[in-house]
Every structure is written in structure tokens, then in C-alpha cells.
Design an enzyme around this catalytic site. Sequence first.
Site, PDB file in Angstrom:
ATOM      1  N   ILE A 180      -2.501  -7.630  14.349  1.00 42.23           N
ATOM      2  CA  ILE A 180      -1.314  -7.405  15.091  1.00 42.23           C
ATOM      3  C   ILE A 180      -2.077  -6.389  16.376  1.00 42.23           C
ATOM      4  O   ILE A 180      -1.677  -6.953  17.428  1.00 42.23           O
ATOM      5  CB  ILE A 180      -0.381  -6.534  14.592  1.00 42.23           C
ATOM      6  CG1 ILE A 180       0.184  -7.216  13.291  1.00 42.23           C
ATOM      7  CG2 ILE A 180       0.897  -6.257  15.530  1.00 42.23           C
ATOM      8  CD1 ILE A 180       1.152  -6.443  12.642  1.00 42.23           C
TER       9      ILE A 180
ATOM     10  N   PRO B 171      -2.522 -12.252  10.751  1.00 46.30           N
ATOM     11  CA  PRO B 171      -2.629 -11.743  11.929  1.00 46.30           C
ATOM     12  C   PRO B 171      -3.168 -10.569  12.153  1.00 46.30           C
ATOM     13  O   PRO B 171      -2.619  -9.555  11.646  1.00 46.30           O
ATOM     14  CB  PRO B 171      -1.713 -12.273  12.818  1.00 46.30           C
ATOM     15  CG  PRO B 171      -0.546 -12.299  11.627  1.00 46.30           C
ATOM     16  CD  PRO B 171      -1.186 -12.667  10.450  1.00 46.30           C
TER      17      PRO B 171
ATOM     18  N   ASN C  14       1.021  -1.369  -0.187  1.00 47.78           N
ATOM     19  CA  ASN C  14       0.148  -0.107  -0.053  1.00 47.78           C
ATOM     20  C   ASN C  14       0.906   1.386   0.035  1.00 47.78           C
ATOM     21  O   ASN C  14       2.048   1.173   0.021  1.00 47.78           O
ATOM     22  CB  ASN C  14      -0.943  -0.094   1.377  1.00 47.78           C
ATOM     23  CG  ASN C  14      -0.248  -0.051   2.451  1.00 47.78           C
ATOM     24  OD1 ASN C  14       0.545   0.744   2.765  1.00 47.78           O
ATOM     25  ND2 ASN C  14      -0.271  -1.198   3.161  1.00 47.78           N
TER      26      ASN C  14
ATOM     27  N   LYS D 295       9.573 -17.067 -10.405  1.00 47.54           N
ATOM     28  CA  LYS D 295       8.632 -15.892 -10.877  1.00 47.54           C
ATOM     29  C   LYS D 295       7.509 -16.404 -11.750  1.00 47.54           C
ATOM     30  O   LYS D 295       7.733 -17.480 -12.513  1.00 47.54           O
ATOM     31  CB  LYS D 295       9.318 -14.985 -11.713  1.00 47.54           C
ATOM     32  CG  LYS D 295       8.843 -13.743 -12.543  1.00 47.54           C
ATOM     33  CD  LYS D 295       9.723 -13.004 -13.202  1.00 47.54           C
ATOM     34  CE  LYS D 295       8.969 -11.959 -14.124  1.00 47.54           C
ATOM     35  NZ  LYS D 295       9.659 -11.363 -15.311  1.00 47.54           N
TER      36      LYS D 295
ATOM     37  N   PHE E  46      -4.553   3.238  14.632  1.00 50.00           N
ATOM     38  CA  PHE E  46      -5.151   4.262  13.449  1.00 50.00           C
ATOM     39  C   PHE E  46      -6.082   3.589  12.610  1.00 50.00           C
ATOM     40  O   PHE E  46      -6.206   2.378  12.982  1.00 50.00           O
ATOM     41  CB  PHE E  46      -3.706   4.544  12.786  1.00 50.00           C
ATOM     42  CG  PHE E  46      -3.079   5.821  13.118  1.00 50.00           C
ATOM     43  CD1 PHE E  46      -2.335   5.643  14.559  1.00 50.00           C
ATOM     44  CD2 PHE E  46      -2.942   6.942  12.850  1.00 50.00           C
ATOM     45  CE1 PHE E  46      -1.510   6.669  14.844  1.00 50.00           C
ATOM     46  CE2 PHE E  46      -2.059   8.051  13.165  1.00 50.00           C
ATOM     47  CZ  PHE E  46      -1.488   8.036  14.425  1.00 50.00           C
TER      48      PHE E  46
HETATM   49  O1  PMT Z   1       2.809   6.410   6.580  1.00 50.80           O
HETATM   50  P1  PMT Z   1       2.231   7.419   5.784  1.00 50.80           P
HETATM   51  O2  PMT Z   1       2.259   7.670   4.727  1.00 50.80           O
HETATM   52  O3  PMT Z   1       2.685   8.788   6.752  1.00 50.80           O
HETATM   53  O4  PMT Z   1       0.684   7.389   6.171  1.00 50.80           O
HETATM   54  C1  PMT Z   1      -0.038   7.523   7.359  1.00 50.80           C
HETATM   55  C2  PMT Z   1      -1.001   6.370   7.632  1.00 50.80           C
HETATM   56  C3  PMT Z   1      -2.271   6.791   6.625  1.00 50.80           C
HETATM   57  C4  PMT Z   1      -0.620   4.916   7.014  1.00 50.80           C
HETATM   58  C5  PMT Z   1      -1.428   6.475   8.939  1.00 50.80           C
HETATM   59  O5  PMT Z   1      -2.078   7.741   9.512  1.00 50.80           O
HETATM   60  C6  PMT Z   1      -2.709   5.315   9.060  1.00 50.80           C
HETATM   61  O6  PMT Z   1      -3.884   5.627   9.031  1.00 50.80           O
HETATM   62  N1  PMT Z   1      -2.252   3.901   9.567  1.00 50.80           N
HETATM   63  C7  PMT Z   1      -3.230   2.919   9.670  1.00 50.80           C
HETATM   64  C8  PMT Z   1      -3.638   2.482   8.377  1.00 50.80           C
HETATM   65  C9  PMT Z   1      -4.366   0.978   8.373  1.00 50.80           C
HETATM   66  O7  PMT Z   1      -3.956   0.053   8.177  1.00 50.80           O
HETATM   67  O8  PMT Z   1      -5.643   1.355   8.704  1.00 50.80           O
HETATM   68  P2  PMT Z   1      -6.636   0.295   9.279  1.00 50.80           P
HETATM   69  O9  PMT Z   1      -7.867   0.822   9.261  1.00 50.80           O
HETATM   70  O10 PMT Z   1      -6.696  -0.632   7.897  1.00 50.80           O
HETATM   71  O11 PMT Z   1      -6.230  -0.573  10.501  1.00 50.80           O
HETATM   72  C10 PMT Z   1      -6.767  -0.284  11.672  1.00 50.80           C
HETATM   73  C11 PMT Z   1      -5.606  -0.662  12.881  1.00 50.80           C
HETATM   74  O12 PMT Z   1      -5.262  -2.050  12.716  1.00 50.80           O
HETATM   75  C12 PMT Z   1      -4.204   0.158  12.587  1.00 50.80           C
HETATM   76  O13 PMT Z   1      -3.882   0.663  13.667  1.00 50.80           O
HETATM   77  C13 PMT Z   1      -3.200  -1.023  12.029  1.00 50.80           C
HETATM   78  O14 PMT Z   1      -1.831  -0.760  12.179  1.00 50.80           O
HETATM   79  C14 PMT Z   1      -4.032  -2.120  12.705  1.00 50.80           C
HETATM   80  N2  PMT Z   1      -3.809  -3.476  12.072  1.00 50.80           N
HETATM   81  C15 PMT Z   1      -4.510  -3.598  10.596  1.00 50.80           C
HETATM   82  C16 PMT Z   1      -4.467  -4.892  10.173  1.00 50.80           C
HETATM   83  C17 PMT Z   1      -3.820  -5.871  10.577  1.00 50.80           C
HETATM   84  N3  PMT Z   1      -3.704  -6.962  10.065  1.00 50.80           N
HETATM   85  N4  PMT Z   1      -3.042  -5.749  11.847  1.00 50.80           N
HETATM   86  C18 PMT Z   1      -3.206  -4.450  12.418  1.00 50.80           C
HETATM   87  O15 PMT Z   1      -2.557  -4.221  13.392  1.00 50.80           O
END
Ligand code: PMT
Length: 422
Positions: A330, A328, A230, A309, A346
Site C-alpha cells: 500500500i 499489494p 498480527n 469451514k 513505519f
Molecule cells: O498498533 P500498535 O499495537 O500500537 O503497534 C504499533 C506498530 C508496531 C504496528 C507500529 O508501530 C508499526 O511498526 N507499524 C508498521 C508495521 C509493519 O507492518 O511494518 P513493516 O515493516 O512490515 O512494513 C513497513 C511499512 O510498509 C509500513 O508502513 C506498512 O504499513 C507498509 N506496508 C506493509 C505491507 C504492505 N503490504 N503494505 C504496506 O503499506
Amino acid sequence: MTDQTDAKKDAPIPDPRSPLAHRHILLGVSGGIAAYKSPWLVRRLRDAGAEVQVVTTRGAEHFVTATTLQAVSGRPVRSDLWDPAAEAAMGHIELARWADLLLIAPATADLLARLAAGRADDLLTTLRLATRAPVLLAPAMNVAMWEHPATRRNIAQLAADGCHIAEPDQGPMACGEFGPGRMPEPEALVALAARTLSGAAARGPLRGRRILITAGPTREAIDPVRYISNHSSGKQGYALAAAARDAGAEVVLVSGPVALPAPPGVAVVAVTSAEDMHRAVQQRVADCDVYIGVAAVADYRPATAADRKLKKQPDRAGTMTLTLVENPDIVAAVAAREPRPLVVGFAAETHDALAHAREKRQRKGMDLIVVNDVSEADIGFGSDDNRVHLIWEGGERALEKTGKDAVSRIIIDQIAELLARR
Ligand code: PMT
């Protein structure tokens, strides 16, 4: 003319171990003869890896030119509170937030008096009131002026207000007298600036706390040359790591592949995939006070990563199917631990951001969620700015769009408050 883009291009490559590497120094220069040392001070600060924005008073312009200071700092000098073009590029409040340290050298008797009185009648005095960064003053003046009771009173007031004072050196002065009042040499001021920044961290709201942060994207291998990923650049996570360090925390940053230098004083663990990140977090989270998941973790990965590949498959009528399996979660795994750290996540949303974030916070067991609507232009992925909304049990706070550094400082303050309530 040099603009800020050129400034970045011309910047020396900082030694990542330098305590001033990548730190933002707002250098105030007021109108005393010691201002002849200011260009050299700028050079020394930049040699130590700092980014320097010079702000002059009207008096300074009699002793050192804006052209010289611009040439050595690589940034246009700011001097006027009422300059519409400069304010449009970076308003004075934004400039105050940008600073990690406000260093005023030289600080004349008149400037000290205005600062002690809390005046905001020019750009430099206004910035001093508007910044939350530590302030280091390097007074320089004739010995009689330095010893005058009015100056002693002003210095005592400024120290009581929390300013750090670089004691002037003794020696022969430009006015022909001998005594204290000379501005310390630039090398000594650079060392003091570094000490002031680490001293501020030692008194910060997260002193003694251990914080684990994830940042950047993950890469999920399809075959040896392709992956799913991403647009995360790591900027927001790295800015949070620096802000947590400045607040006194011991910080470990588990980072996906990004093109950013490690923030000085932060231990970085480099990982590639979501599974790597999950393992790295699980190995380190037990003795943490706070976990902050900023990383954009891939929710799914290819069920198998081919070891050679993949070739085009002409018999499939232009389509190809990849089977994905779930990674998973996290942050949810951290929140499920017993005992658990304060858990901050986030949310990157493109629609109904607040409703989705409120639900996500509950579902994943987060104490605090920071939501950004990444469909907005110039915020979120890859940008220097962000506009976020904080949601915790019993409270919410919307922040204006601002730099990721400034956003991070506010998030860190909120985390400190939640920790204090635990
Ligand atoms: O890195 P930059 O370019 O500065 O951009 C910042 C950002 C947009 C990446 C940041 O501000 C942000 O929003 N980060 C979270 C991105 C995200 O994956 O959001 P989500 O809504 O999909 O996930 C929610 C939360 O679960 C996040 O804390 C993520 O770290 C966590 N997660 C998600 C999936 C997973 N398998 N494990 C996780 O821990």
C-alpha cells in the site's frame, strides 16, 4: 485507595462527539476559596469524556482534600515534585507530555505571580514550564487583589507568554465584596477548555493539511471462521491521528479491526483485509498532503478463501498446506503516484532494525520512516509506550521510550518540518 487502573474502569463512557472525549486534562488547583468548586469541575470534565489528573499546590490542601479530588478524578492527586513513589509511577516530564491541556482553576494571585516569573518551585509551576500543551488559567481572588497593578502586570505577562485567561466572573464574593474576581462556574470552564483545545488546533503546524493514516492489523481470510493476522492494536496509529488532528490537520484514518474508539474529530474508515485497505487508501489519497502508513499490513494472503469451514484432513499426516499470494504494497503504491503526498511509513523490526529500516525507506520510496524494534519488551505491538527512531533524507533522530501520544506529537512536528521544506 483508587489506582489508575480503577480510574479507567470507573470512567464514564464518553460521547465520542464530545470535543473533550478522551482528552487528557491536567487540572492544577491552587489555594483559594474557589477551590471548593474544583471537585465539581473534575466531575464536569469527566462527564464531557476527559481524563483528569489533579495537581494541587500546598495552599490548595487548606481548601479541598486530596481524598475528595482523588475520589472524583479516579486518580491519586499529585502535589509533590519530590515524591519518589509518584515520580516512579509517572515522572513529572511524562505527566507534562501526557497533558493535552493544562487548566489551572482556581489560579490565585500568588500562583499567577510565580507563573509570570517563570518559576518552577513546586510540581504545578514545573509542569507549566515542562508542558507543550496549551495553558488555560482561571484566576480567582478578592476584587482588590484582581485589580492591583501587580496582578494586572502578571496577567499581561502570562497572556504575552501564550497562556489563555478565563476572565473572572463578577458578583458577590466569599470575602463580602462585590466585583470581578470570582472563578467562572465549572460548566463555563469546561466549554472554555474545549474552545482552547480547538483554538490550539486551528493555529497548529498542520492547519489546512489533509492527512490519511492507516492503523491496526489486517485480517486475511482462510475460511469463514479463520484468518491470518498480527498483534497490532491500533494504538500507535490512533495516537498519531489524534496528534495530527491537534496540530490542525483534517484526518482520515483507515483502520483494520481494533477495539479502540474513534478519536473525536477524525473520520474513521473501517476495513478488514489488506486489499480492502489498499482500495480505501487509493480512493482517498489523491487529495492528501501526507500519507502515514502505521498499519501492520499482512504481506501475504491465502490464495483462496474457502467459502465453507475447512475440515481436518486425517490423510495428510498431521500437516496442512496453505498457498499464499502477495498483497499489494500500500505504501509503495502511494509513493509511486505522481503527484504524491509526503509519504511516511513505519517499520516493525526484530533485528538490525536501523539497517533494515534505512533499506526499506529507500525501497518503498518513503520520505520518512519510523522504526520500532518490536523484539524489545513493553514497546511496539499492543503497548502504551513506544521507542522509535526516525529516518529521513539527510537526517535521523532517536527518541526515548515514552507514551505513544508523546511519540506521535514528535513525529507530527517532524512531518510539519518536512512539509515546510517541500
Ligand atoms: O498498533 P500498535 O499495537 O500500537 O503497534 C504499533 C506498530 C508496531 C504496528 C507500529 O508501530 C508499526 O511498526 N507499524 C508498521 C508495521 C509493519 O507492518 O511494518 P513493516 O515493516 O512490515 O512494513 C513497513 C511499512 O510498509 C509500513 O508502513 C506498512 O504499513 C507498509 N506496508 C506493509 C505491507 C504492505 N503490504 N503494505 C504496506 O503499506
